[in-house]
Design a protein around this motif. Structure first.
Motif, PDB file in Angstrom:
ATOM      1  N   ALA A  55     -10.978  77.623 101.396  1.00 32.63           N
ATOM      2  CA  ALA A  55     -11.319  78.987 100.984  1.00 32.63           C
ATOM      3  C   ALA A  55     -12.731  79.352 101.414  1.00 32.63           C
ATOM      4  O   ALA A  55     -12.974  80.443 101.959  1.00 32.63           O
ATOM      5  N   PHE A  56     -13.670  78.445 101.222  1.00 31.04           N
ATOM      6  CA  PHE A  56     -15.062  78.767 101.524  1.00 31.04           C
ATOM      7  C   PHE A  56     -15.413  78.533 102.988  1.00 31.04           C
ATOM      8  O   PHE A  56     -16.350  79.154 103.503  1.00 31.04           O
ATOM      9  N   VAL A  57     -14.680  77.659 103.661  1.00 30.42           N
ATOM     10  CA  VAL A  57     -14.840  77.553 105.113  1.00 30.42           C
ATOM     11  C   VAL A  57     -14.413  78.872 105.766  1.00 30.42           C
ATOM     12  O   VAL A  57     -15.102  79.402 106.652  1.00 30.42           O
ATOM     13  N   LEU A  58     -13.270  79.411 105.334  1.00 33.38           N
ATOM     14  CA  LEU A  58     -12.803  80.687 105.866  1.00 33.38           C
ATOM     15  C   LEU A  58     -13.800  81.803 105.575  1.00 33.38           C
ATOM     16  O   LEU A  58     -14.072  82.652 106.440  1.00 33.38           O
ATOM     17  N   PHE A  59     -14.345  81.814 104.358  1.00 31.46           N
ATOM     18  CA  PHE A  59     -15.361  82.832 104.025  1.00 31.46           C
ATOM     19  C   PHE A  59     -16.565  82.689 104.947  1.00 31.46           C
ATOM     20  O   PHE A  59     -17.080  83.690 105.474  1.00 31.46           O
ATOM     21  N   THR A  60     -17.044  81.464 105.134  1.00 34.57           N
ATOM     22  CA  THR A  60     -18.230  81.242 105.956  1.00 34.57           C
ATOM     23  C   THR A  60     -17.997  81.658 107.401  1.00 34.57           C
ATOM     24  O   THR A  60     -18.861  82.287 108.027  1.00 34.57           O
ATOM     25  N   LEU A  61     -16.825  81.327 107.940  1.00 36.23           N
ATOM     26  CA  LEU A  61     -16.521  81.684 109.322  1.00 36.23           C
ATOM     27  C   LEU A  61     -16.499  83.192 109.530  1.00 36.23           C
ATOM     28  O   LEU A  61     -17.002  83.708 110.539  1.00 36.23           O
ATOM     29  N   GLU A  62     -15.907  83.907 108.589  1.00 34.30           N
ATOM     30  CA  GLU A  62     -15.767  85.353 108.759  1.00 34.30           C
ATOM     31  C   GLU A  62     -16.993  86.117 108.291  1.00 34.30           C
ATOM     32  O   GLU A  62     -17.441  87.064 108.960  1.00 34.30           O
ATOM     33  N   TYR A  63     -17.555  85.725 107.143  1.00 36.47           N
ATOM     34  CA  TYR A  63     -18.611  86.529 106.530  1.00 36.47           C
ATOM     35  C   TYR A  63     -20.015  86.010 106.812  1.00 36.47           C
ATOM     36  O   TYR A  63     -20.988  86.757 106.654  1.00 36.47           O
ATOM     37  N   GLY A  64     -20.128  84.744 107.238  1.00 41.49           N
ATOM     38  CA  GLY A  64     -21.446  84.220 107.573  1.00 41.49           C
ATOM     39  C   GLY A  64     -22.174  85.075 108.600  1.00 41.49           C
ATOM     40  O   GLY A  64     -23.343  85.451 108.391  1.00 41.49           O
ATOM     41  N   PRO A  65     -21.525  85.416 109.735  1.00 40.92           N
ATOM     42  CA  PRO A  65     -22.203  86.281 110.709  1.00 40.92           C
ATOM     43  C   PRO A  65     -22.609  87.642 110.137  1.00 40.92           C
ATOM     44  O   PRO A  65     -23.652  88.187 110.507  1.00 40.92           O
ATOM     45  N   MET A  66     -21.811  88.211 109.245  1.00 39.28           N
ATOM     46  CA  MET A  66     -22.162  89.494 108.633  1.00 39.28           C
ATOM     47  C   MET A  66     -23.430  89.368 107.792  1.00 39.28           C
ATOM     48  O   MET A  66     -24.257  90.282 107.743  1.00 39.28           O
TER      49      MET A  66
END
Length: 407
Positions: free
Chosen positions: A384-395
């Protein structure tokens, strides 16, 4: 010095919420804290699994199990709460947010707390606990000042939650130092987070739902906040208090059942089912559904149908982490100028955290499958948090998108 940390000087002509110097990461509270919370959710879980499987000596005399419980409650969760409050309170009060160097200093205090606790075997337990315990009181002072100076008296309820969390953290550390049971302190912290979700969730979920329903031309709006909501919150707080100090008691079971019924009705009054097409909104209803489920688990635990740990995990993963992930995704998109539309990755992260919330308590109920269920739950949590980091980290580390010009 404290005044500078609490409120940076406003500069004429600077867009509200942006620092004039330093990296974008420290331009608004949600940016560093949401990113760090997601990374720590992954890292802390990896360390915990390594401690279980490889017998890794984690956090010295603090103890791996105590460290794991503490870092989920006061490491990961406090970062998300800090990021949310430092972003929401300026919207509530109309005052400038903490940004730039003061925000970096506050974030650094959170990071130092994580390092200190991991280094307790080197610097000593009392020093590690004292250093780690600083973050929540400082966050409390910042938020209290903004609410009081902004004269938003109704938001003092949120400050009350921070006071309880600060006390619970200190109680947790003292219990470890005194070789005492930490479960009561953990229950107090879980109760404080759940109380904040009942209060703040009761504000944002129906509000966002009403706006979306109006946008799509529907009129079946959520029931406005009224005395029923106040009663639901008060009964919920009573159930959480009873669970904290008397987790196995018939009175606790009775109050928790009543709280379950009230919050089930409350959720239904928000008319969330039509929001299914909008995942960023529907997930707020799905996450809040774990509140009545959590009260049901408390009731089952109070009559010894469940042990304390399954009850705790329904609340920590289902209520707290699920709602936090839902808020992190929506707030990140909204405050970085992205459309409020959930992607496939976002939806997958929701499914993963919901799965972790449902599977983790089963490990205690089905001891013959304990290790398999723990591994699966941990994998889903991390996913769940890997997916969040991949998508939202750049934002979170890039400039806010400018609004698109009308054609």
């Amino acid at each position: 010095m404290l005044d500078r940390l609490i409120r940076p000087k406003p500069s004429g002509g600077i867009p509200r919420g942006l620092s004039t110097t330093g990296p974008v990461l420290f331009s608004y509270g949600f940016r560093p804290f949401f990113l760090a919370a997601a990374l720590w959710a992954i890292g802390a879980m990896a360390l915990w699994i390594a401690a279980l499987i490889l017998r890794l000596d984690l956090a010295g005399d603090y103890g791996a199990a105590h460290w794991h419980a503490h870092e989920m409650l006061f490491g990961f969760s406090s970062a998300v709460l800090g990021g949310f409050l430092l972003t929401a309170i300026p919207n509530w009060t109309g005052r400038l947010p903490v940004s730039g160097r003061p925000l970096a200093a506050l974030f650094g205090l959170w990071v130092i707390g994580r390092v200190a606790l991991l280094s307790s075997g080197i610097i000593g337990l009392p020093v590690a606990a004292a250093v780690e315990a600083l973050f929540l009181p400082v966050l409390l002072l910042i938020c209290a000042r903004e609410v009081i100076v902004g004269r938003k008296w109704k938001d003092l309820k949120v400050i009350g939650g921070l006071i309880i969390l600060s006390a619970a953290n200190i109680w947790f550390h003292l219990s470890v130092l005194g070789n005492l049971d930490v479960d009561a302190a953990a229950r107090l912290a879980i109760g404080a987070y759940t109380m904040l979700i009942m209060i703040v969730g009761g504000r944002i979920v129906p509000s966002f739902t009403r706006n979306w329903l109006n946008k799509v031309g529907r009129t079946d709006f959520p029931v406005p906040y009224n005395r029923f909501d106040t009663a639901a919150i008060l009964i919920g707080v009573a159930a959480l208090a009873a669970w904290t100090f008397a987790p196995v008691h018939i009175v606790t079971a009775a109050i928790a059942v009543i709280a379950c019924a009230f919050h089930t009705v409350r959720l239904l009054r928000w008319h969330g089912s039509p929001t299914w097409p909008e995942k960023l909104l529907f997930v707020l209803h799905a996450a809040y559904a774990f509140v009545p489920l959590g009260f049901l688990a408390i009731s089952a635990g109070a009559i010894e149908l469940l042990s304390d740990y399954p009850v705790m995990h329904v609340l920590t993963v289902g209520v707290i982490a699920f709602m936090m992930l839902a808020v992190m995704t929506r707030a990140t998109r909204g405050h970085t100028g992205r459309p409020l539309v959930g992607s496939a990755l976002t939806s997958a992260s929701y499914v993963a955290i919901a799965g972790a919330a449902l599977i983790r308590p089963l490990a205690e109920v089905l001891p013959e499958h304990y290790h398999h269920l723990i591994a699966l739950s941990g994998a889903l949590w991390s996913a769940a948090f890997v997916l969040f980091t991949l998508e939202y980290g750049p934002m979170l580390v890039r400039e806010r998108r400018a609004p698109r010009a009308s054609p």
